[in-house]
Design a protein around this motif. Sequence first.
Motif, PDB file in Angstrom:
ATOM      1  N   GLU A   1       0.856  -1.195   0.000  1.00 11.76           N
ATOM      2  CA  GLU A   1       0.000   0.000   0.000  1.00 11.76           C
ATOM      3  C   GLU A   1       0.887   1.238   0.000  1.00 11.76           C
ATOM      4  O   GLU A   1       1.790   1.346   0.827  1.00 11.76           O
ATOM      5  N   ASP A   2       0.645   2.143  -0.944  1.00 12.29           N
ATOM      6  CA  ASP A   2       1.529   3.309  -1.046  1.00 12.29           C
ATOM      7  C   ASP A   2       1.065   4.479  -0.190  1.00 12.29           C
ATOM      8  O   ASP A   2       1.807   5.433  -0.002  1.00 12.29           O
ATOM      9  N   GLU A   3      -0.163   4.426   0.328  1.00 11.59           N
ATOM     10  CA  GLU A   3      -0.627   5.546   1.159  1.00 11.59           C
ATOM     11  C   GLU A   3      -0.452   5.233   2.635  1.00 11.59           C
ATOM     12  O   GLU A   3      -1.077   4.317   3.168  1.00 11.59           O
TER      13      GLU A   3
ATOM     14  N   GLY B   1      -3.750   0.566  -6.883  1.00  9.77           N
ATOM     15  CA  GLY B   1      -3.135   1.795  -7.392  1.00  9.77           C
ATOM     16  C   GLY B   1      -1.773   2.030  -6.783  1.00  9.77           C
ATOM     17  O   GLY B   1      -1.616   2.812  -5.852  1.00  9.77           O
TER      18      GLY B   1
ATOM     19  N   ASP C   1      -2.947  -3.351  -2.675  1.00 10.60           N
ATOM     20  CA  ASP C   1      -3.598  -2.174  -3.251  1.00 10.60           C
ATOM     21  C   ASP C   1      -3.419  -2.219  -4.765  1.00 10.60           C
ATOM     22  O   ASP C   1      -2.380  -2.675  -5.246  1.00 10.60           O
TER      23      ASP C   1
END
Length: 233
Positions: free
Chosen positions: A9-11, A55, A53
């Motif tokens: 997950e990039d966030e 995105g 994720d």
Amino acid sequence: MAQRVLVVEDEEDIAFPLVRTLEREGYDVSWVDSGERALADLNGVAADVVILDLGLPDMDGLEVCRRARESGFGGAIMICTTRAAELDRVVGLDYGADDYLAKPFGLAELQARVRALLRRTNTGFAQVAAEDPNGLRIDVAARRVYAGQQEVPLTGKEFEVLNILASHRDKVVSRGRLMADVWDENWYGSTKTLDVTIGRLRQKLESVGVTDKVVAVRGVGFRLEAGQVEAGA
Ligand code: CA
């Protein structure tokens, strides 16, 4: 040993509470923020569950999913996305994910889903190996298969077929899914190769006395099931 969960997950705002919650549940949690790091991590230590994720900054999460399966990753993959349309696409096409969750999701729901995935995919092996001296044990990270203490020598394709069937133990995996995951996603040719591979796999498992059976489900695909089920029926 604690079961391992990889969060991709990039966030940070999403990743942090997620990681914290899973750690509190007692899992051994790792967090990465890109597709490349996820694939590198999966090549090293085998995770039991990947929360993925779609995105990601460097590649589509589906690409991560496909490549992980291609390289023989046999753990569970749960895809998370904010895009409802994207979710339809994921469910419609088979990338080898086991579950899908639309963002935003509640942490309680996530926990329940992770627990369900672990029940479905992993516990099978440990239990079978403990109860049955000839039970199958698959070391996904090392790509080796054992019947009790004895190693079963398999080719790469045989291993991949068995690993996919084993991660969906007692469920039918379609011929199309096996062809796509093990050979080529754009495979339109004969599936004779699959039948030959299954035939050899069965022979090898039988020759070392593995009681689990690869059962053909006519017109659909194949299923790995415990041999005792037949004997006791
Ligand atoms: Ca994202």
